[in-house]
Write a protein that holds these residues in place. Structure first.
Motif, PDB file in Angstrom:
ATOM      1  N   ALA A 114       0.825  -1.212   0.000  1.00  0.00           N
ATOM      2  CA  ALA A 114       0.000   0.000   0.000  1.00  0.00           C
ATOM      3  C   ALA A 114       0.858   1.260   0.000  1.00  0.00           C
ATOM      4  O   ALA A 114       0.422   2.321  -0.460  1.00  0.00           O
ATOM      5  N   GLY A 115       2.069   1.146   0.543  1.00  0.00           N
ATOM      6  CA  GLY A 115       2.930   2.321   0.644  1.00  0.00           C
ATOM      7  C   GLY A 115       2.576   3.216   1.811  1.00  0.00           C
ATOM      8  O   GLY A 115       3.179   4.263   2.010  1.00  0.00           O
ATOM      9  N   HIS A 116       1.554   2.809   2.576  1.00  0.00           N
ATOM     10  CA  HIS A 116       1.120   3.581   3.743  1.00  0.00           C
ATOM     11  C   HIS A 116       0.256   2.673   4.596  1.00  0.00           C
ATOM     12  O   HIS A 116      -0.042   1.540   4.224  1.00  0.00           O
ATOM     13  N   ARG A 117      -0.150   3.171   5.723  1.00  0.00           N
ATOM     14  CA  ARG A 117      -1.038   2.400   6.595  1.00  0.00           C
ATOM     15  C   ARG A 117      -2.396   2.230   5.906  1.00  0.00           C
ATOM     16  O   ARG A 117      -3.073   3.233   5.637  1.00  0.00           O
ATOM     17  N   PRO A 118      -2.822   1.006   5.598  1.00  0.00           N
ATOM     18  CA  PRO A 118      -4.089   0.831   4.875  1.00  0.00           C
ATOM     19  C   PRO A 118      -5.285   1.171   5.755  1.00  0.00           C
ATOM     20  O   PRO A 118      -5.274   0.934   6.962  1.00  0.00           O
ATOM     21  N   ALA A 119      -6.301   1.726   5.130  1.00  0.00           N
ATOM     22  CA  ALA A 119      -7.504   2.095   5.879  1.00  0.00           C
ATOM     23  C   ALA A 119      -8.321   0.864   6.254  1.00  0.00           C
ATOM     24  O   ALA A 119      -8.821   0.734   7.371  1.00  0.00           O
TER      25      ALA A 119
END
Length: 539
Positions: free
Chosen positions: A61-66
């Motif tokens: 995701a490249g970030h914290r997934p929602a």
């Protein structure tokens, strides 16, 4: 705890739901966390797997997934997937591989899913999703394939990500009267309060073995997992074949905590499994999802004489269950309404009211409304809030839609539903959703679905429709394309016109009476028996 401390077990994660697993990990790292037919995972092994998958999700995701969906049949991938999504700091969205692809597509989009953890069955569902691909990465733990999220232990998280009390822990979907499922958000703060109440109520420990019957997209499965994991106990998946001889399965598995819908009592009775003392290994026998009959509680108590029998009550919107009542053969029958075990007292930390049809507080009997820390933070679609909440004294209260009666000081008993919603094998069903799906079938003009008692005391869905007479099997096939199996009626009846009451509205009472009539020329046509749902698994 013996040996080296497992990686990523901080002393506390505050309100985070997965903090309960970490507590179990600290208490019993080498004990079995979860097992099923032919497989088993220790706390350490499940923890390491979840950290690895969570790392893969974050890299993809490249970030914290929602939100992360878990689309897998009950098994090691599904249980590890739930924990991995939480470890990644996401809201977990458990989905059923048995649902139609179109319904799955709607839920993926409604929940804003950032990634999907899927086994082979789940990937088959995704392959059949209509329209453009959902466009979210898929972690396929059992297969290395082009385009799937790479899983590499070298990129595993060192420890789970934290979660704030207001963050969403999980999203579950319930049947909706608008013809589409409603997504319910439950926060980490709500689950923290819930399990704090349960920890004070029960004496679960590492020696316990919990039955795990509910599908993971049914909120009662969260009770199974996180009650057990918070105590360092074992979760035992119960396969459908086990219902042929529940006492033998329970003895072999060493079950000490049983949790199911009351429908299971009838099922076990039919297989001669409720003999005196046949379930003597159980310490706790807990039921939820439907009304528990006093006769069923008494029969189960005789089969499990050393267990405490409890009836729990609560809609998904109030975090799994909001009331609890301990069965007593001496006192309960005198408090029962219509032969149903009371639902008990509302959990501490909450306020509740009984209201009339004008939403004004009343005493004695009325619709149950509740406010407090277990109340949902809201539906995914704000339009679904209409009619489900009421404001009183400056606070928002959730309307359960259930009429209850106070039968003793603080003790509530279920009386009936105030709307058409019904519980079928623990599933909360809005008949309007079935009606809309039926109206989309060729030749059907109008449709009304009702629920009536069936053999064994369970409820059975019966559909009435106008338009062109159509074979029942053909209607059922059409519904399976858009509805879960448990929402597909077993019987169908064609009418030239619906009966009307004095207010010129469809007379649902008359339809229920016809549906409950003994076999005869006027009885609704049944779908062949092969389409009947399997042993109760969840909502």
């Amino acid at each position: 705890m013996t040996g080296a401390s497992p990686r990523g077990t901080p002393g506390a994660l505050g309100a985070a739901l997965h903090g309960r697993f970490l507590h179990g990990l600290a208490v019993a790292p080498r004990r079995t966390a979860v097992r099923g037919p032919g497989w088993s995972l220790s706390y350490e092994a499940l923890h390491e797997r979840a950290l690895t998958w969570a790392g893969a999700l974050l890299r993809a995701a490249g970030h914290r997934p929602a939100a992360v969906a878990v689309l897998a049949a009950k098994g090691p991938h599904a249980y590890a997937g739930v924990l991995a999504a939480l470890y990644a700091g996401a809201a977990v969205v458990p989905l059923s591989t048995g649902f139609p692809a179109a319904r799955t597509r709607h839920m993926l989009e409604a929940a804003g899913v950032s990634a999907v953890i899927a086994d082979a069955a789940g990937r088959a569902v995704l392959a059949g999703v209509p329209g453009p691909a959902p466009g979210v990465p898929v972690l396929a733990p059992d297969e290395v394939r082009a385009g799937s999220v790479p899983v590499d232990a070298a990129h595993a998280l060192g420890e789970p990500l934290p979660a704030a009390a207001g963050d969403t822990a999980y999203v579950l979907f319930t049947s909706g009267s608008t013809g589409r499922p409603k997504g319910v958000r439950i926060s980490h703060g709500s689950t923290a309060h819930y399990f704090h109440v349960l920890d004070a109520r029960y004496d679960f420990g590492p020696q316990d073995v919990f039955s795990q019957i509910f599908d993971l997209n049914f909120d009662c499965a969260m009770f199974d997992l996180f009650c057990a994991w918070g105590a360092g106990a074992t979760v035992q998946q119960v396969p459908a074949a086990a219902f042929r001889d529940v006492p033998a399965f329970a003895a072999e598995a060493g079950l000490t905590v049983w949790f199911s819908t009351p429908s299971t009592v009838s099922l076990v009775r039919r297989t001669a499994g409720l003999g005196a003392g046949s379930l003597s290994g159980l310490r706790w026998s807990i039921f939820a999802g439907e009304a528990l009959k006093c006769a069923d509680a008494a029969d189960w108590q005789r089969a499990a004489p050393t267990s405490t029998v409890e009836n729990l009550y609560g809609p998904t919107e109030l975090t799994i269950t909001i009331c609890g009542y301990e069965w007593s053969p001496e006192t309960t029958p005198g408090l029962a309404v219509h032969g149903i075990v009371p639902i008990g007292a509302v959990h501490k930390g909450h306020d509740h009211l009984l209201i009339d049809e004008d939403c004004e507080p009343v005493s004695g009997e009325g619709e149950l409304v509740v406010t407090g820390p277990q109340m949902t933070s809201g539906y995914l679609d704000p339009a679904d809030h209409r009619g489900r909440f009421v404001t009183h004294d400056g606070r928002t209260w959730y309307r359960t839609g259930d009429r209850v009666r106070e039968v003793a000081d603080g003790v509530l008993a279920y009386v009936d539903r105030l709307d058409a919603q019904v519980q079928v094998q623990g599933w909360r069903v809005e008949p309007a959703e079935i009606d809309q799906a039926l109206c989309a079938c060729a030749g059907v003009e109008e449709a009304v679905t009702v629920a009536v008692p069936a053999a064994g005391g369970d409820l059975e869905l019966v559909a009435f429709y106008t338009g062109s007479p159509t074979p029942a099997a053909q209607l059922a096939r059409g519904l399976r394309d858009v509805l879960p199996e448990r929402l597909v009626p077993r019987r169908y009846a064609h009418l030239a016109a619906f009966p009307l009451n004095a207010n010129r509205k469809i007379d649902r009472g008359a339809l229920r009476a016809r549906a409950a009539a003994p076999p005869g020329p006027a009885r609704a046509a049944a779908v062949p028996a092969r389409t009947a749902p399997p042993a109760p698994r969840g909502r």
